[in-house]
Scaffold this motif. Structure first.
Motif, PDB file in Angstrom:
ATOM      1  N   ASN A 131       0.841  -1.285   0.025  1.00  0.00           N
ATOM      2  CA  ASN A 131       0.041  -0.034   0.050  1.00  0.00           C
ATOM      3  C   ASN A 131       0.815   1.198  -0.071  1.00  0.00           C
ATOM      4  O   ASN A 131       2.006   1.457   0.501  1.00  0.00           O
ATOM      5  N   TYR A 187     -11.054  11.849  10.675  1.00  0.00           N
ATOM      6  CA  TYR A 187     -11.080  10.611  10.065  1.00  0.00           C
ATOM      7  C   TYR A 187     -11.708  10.167   8.578  1.00  0.00           C
ATOM      8  O   TYR A 187     -13.015  10.839   8.709  1.00  0.00           O
ATOM      9  N   PHE A 188     -11.392   9.460   7.849  1.00  0.00           N
ATOM     10  CA  PHE A 188     -12.364   8.858   6.887  1.00  0.00           C
ATOM     11  C   PHE A 188     -11.555   7.566   6.316  1.00  0.00           C
ATOM     12  O   PHE A 188     -10.484   7.237   6.414  1.00  0.00           O
ATOM     13  N   ARG A 189     -12.523   6.688   5.665  1.00  0.00           N
ATOM     14  CA  ARG A 189     -12.090   5.273   5.456  1.00  0.00           C
ATOM     15  C   ARG A 189     -12.557   5.221   3.977  1.00  0.00           C
ATOM     16  O   ARG A 189     -13.666   5.442   3.685  1.00  0.00           O
ATOM     17  N   ASN A 190     -11.717   4.335   3.320  1.00  0.00           N
ATOM     18  CA  ASN A 190     -11.994   3.992   1.648  1.00  0.00           C
ATOM     19  C   ASN A 190     -12.802   5.311   1.011  1.00  0.00           C
ATOM     20  O   ASN A 190     -13.814   5.205   0.319  1.00  0.00           O
ATOM     21  N   TYR A 204      -8.488   3.456  -2.989  1.00  0.00           N
ATOM     22  CA  TYR A 204      -9.195   3.918  -1.589  1.00  0.00           C
ATOM     23  C   TYR A 204      -8.324   4.399  -0.482  1.00  0.00           C
ATOM     24  O   TYR A 204      -7.231   3.938  -0.432  1.00  0.00           O
ATOM     25  N   THR A 206      -7.620   5.904   3.099  1.00  0.00           N
ATOM     26  CA  THR A 206      -8.035   6.076   4.507  1.00  0.00           C
ATOM     27  C   THR A 206      -6.963   7.165   5.103  1.00  0.00           C
ATOM     28  O   THR A 206      -6.064   6.962   4.984  1.00  0.00           O
ATOM     29  N   THR A 208      -5.998   9.237   8.852  1.00  0.00           N
ATOM     30  CA  THR A 208      -5.891   9.311  10.275  1.00  0.00           C
ATOM     31  C   THR A 208      -5.107  10.505  10.748  1.00  0.00           C
ATOM     32  O   THR A 208      -3.911  10.696  10.161  1.00  0.00           O
ATOM     33  N   LYS A 220      -2.059  14.593   8.870  1.00  0.00           N
ATOM     34  CA  LYS A 220      -2.731  13.487   8.516  1.00  0.00           C
ATOM     35  C   LYS A 220      -1.651  12.504   7.741  1.00  0.00           C
ATOM     36  O   LYS A 220      -0.767  12.792   7.163  1.00  0.00           O
ATOM     37  N   PHE A 222      -1.987   9.215   5.403  1.00  0.00           N
ATOM     38  CA  PHE A 222      -2.649   8.469   4.437  1.00  0.00           C
ATOM     39  C   PHE A 222      -2.343   7.178   4.061  1.00  0.00           C
ATOM     40  O   PHE A 222      -1.019   6.737   3.830  1.00  0.00           O
TER      41      PHE A 222
END
Length: 469
Positions: A131, A187-190, A204, A206, A208, A220, A222
């Motif tokens: 990733n 936060y956000f995911r996918n 996708y 993500t 944090t 952040k 990623f």
């Protein structure tokens, strides 16, 4: 000076110790001042060249500050020392002695080395994980980016370093506006991010947040995952369900319609009755083939398929399938020919599976070849293997699709020329040939035709060709 933990000393230019505090004596591992003074400073260096480098620097600059050296204790053990010293001269400007402070920094150096190794290991991990990883600060400046991130975002290794998030998103749809607008969220995911250049890709993302030592938000982290293949498979499965639904509905509708016509019309002519029954039979056969494809791939995937290997005459199998499709090809206006080699040895194979392979390949060749074209089936022996070739002059397979053509559910997209199918046939063929320790390849040019070649292992024999038209 007795309680000071730092060594304090004075030494002559030629390396004799003139004075030393207890800490200096203890750091060097001597029992007393007399024992230490019997040793020259040059003898305490791991490398004699380091002593000369030290002398050259302090002579040139007049002093050194926190100068790091590796020294040797009385017992022969080594340690790291930081020396701060000053050179003193006589009225004639000649150096006469050095006064200095010496601190044992072995623990700090070991900690630094451990930290360096940890950073090195972390960098190796970051650069080699599948990733992408990217870290930005509060001003959207890039703090860290691994190699995989550059690849996923469409940048080659020889392009300039990316310094800002905005610059890193220039190959994305709308310059990555969907990601930039999401930065206000903690936060956000996918989050889906579409890459358009140099070729389409779906990621996708993500995110944090991370904080500084004061607990305040510092930026952040990623994580970028390439889901292009998963999305393609998802779409292929959707297309498969749609295609199978259509493929099932069409023959069922025909069967029911013509059966109902026969049932409700007692005065139907024998000629019409024969035609309707033929249609019902053909549609039933089409339906059975479709169901068999779906069941075959299900059995193969679950590992429940059982091949019954025995010595079989592959020529007879091919002649059988050829006869099945000869009339269908001629009705479509195609010339179909069969070229066989006499005296071929039998092969160890599952007869029904090889039959299924031939049905798929020859059926596809007829399906994708327009009237006036031709289909050629060849069987011969070469270099210890039985070679089967099915060649057509049909639509051909675009180059971009050729590496995916044996994948489950994959169908070539042909705008304006869509031909129904499940996308399972060639996947089944590939898995059957693999199970027979064979090999299948294709040569194809769009709008010029396709040749599928299968190699099955067997003993070699002389070739004598015969033709069947």
């Amino acid at each position: 000076q007795a309680n000071i933990p730092v060594g304090i000393y004075r030494s002559s230019v030629d390396g004799r110790f003139l004075s030393a505090n207890p800490a200096m004596i203890r750091i060097l591992g001597f029992d007393n001042e007399k024992e230490m003074f019997a040793v020259k400073a040059a003898d305490l260096y791991i490398k004699p060249s380091q002593r000369q480098e030290f002398i050259d620097k302090i002579s040139r600059d007049g002093s050194v500050s926190a100068y790091e050296l590796q020294l040797i204790r009385k017992d022969g053990s080594s340690f790291w020392a930081a020396v701060t010293a000053k050179s003193f001269t006589n009225p004639q400007d000649n150096q006469i002695y050095f006064d200095g402070l010496l601190e044992d920094i072995t623990v700090q150096k070991e900690a630094q080395e451990q930290l360096r190794q940890s950073k090195e290991r972390l960098d190796i991990i970051l650069q080699n994980i599948g990733n992408g990883v990217m870290v930005i600060d509060q001003d959207q400046n890039i703090i860290l980016m691994n190699r995989r991130t550059r690849e996923l975002l469409g940048f080659s290794s020889d392009q300039p370093d990316l310094r800002t998030l905005k610059a890193a998103l220039e190959n994305c749809r709308d310059q990555g506006l969907i990601l930039l607008n999401s930065l206000e969220q903690d936060y956000f995911r996918n989050l889906p991010l579409t890459i358009e250049k140099p070729y389409p890709r779906i990621l996708y993302i993500t995110a944090t947040p991370f904080t500084d030592i004061d607990g305040r938000s510092a930026g952040k982290i990623f994580i970028l995952a390439d889901v292009t293949r998963e999305k393609e498979i998802e779409q292929m499965k959707t297309d498969f369900v749609s295609s199978v639904s259509h493929e099932l509905r069409t023959p069922i509708t025909s069967i029911m319609g013509f059966a109902k016509t026969i049932m409700l019309n007692s005065n139907i002519s024998r000629e019409d009755l024969t035609e309707f029954i033929n249609i019902i039979f053909n549609e039933s056969e089409r339906l059975a083939n479709l169901i068999e494809d779906v069941l075959s791939i299900s059995r193969i995937e679950s590992g429940r398929v059982s091949y019954k290997f025995k010595s079989v005459d592959i020529v007879k199998i091919i002649e059988n399938v050829y006869q099945i499709y000869k009339m269908q090809a001629e009705e479509k206006g195609l010339k179909i020919t069969l070229e066989l080699t006499a005296g071929l040895p039998q092969v160890m194979a599952d007869q029904d599976s090889i039959h299924q392979v031939l049905v798929n390949l020859i059926g596809n060749a007829i399906k994708f070849t327009e009237s006036g074209g031709s289909v050629k089936i060849r069987l011969f022996q070469q270099q210890g293997g039985i070679i089967l070739e099915v060649e057509d002059t049909g639509m051909g397979i675009p180059l971009k699709d050729q590496d995916k053509i044996f994948e489950k559910f994959y169908r070539v997209h042909r705008p304006g020329k869509e031909i129904q199918g499940t996308g399972l046939g060639l996947s089944i063929v590939k898995q059957i040939i693999d199970a027979h320790r064979g090999h299948i390849t294709l040569i194809s040019k769009e709008n010029q035709g396709t040749t599928f070649r299968i190699i099955l292992p067997c003993p070699g024999q002389e070739e004598t060709k015969k033709n069947i038209d």
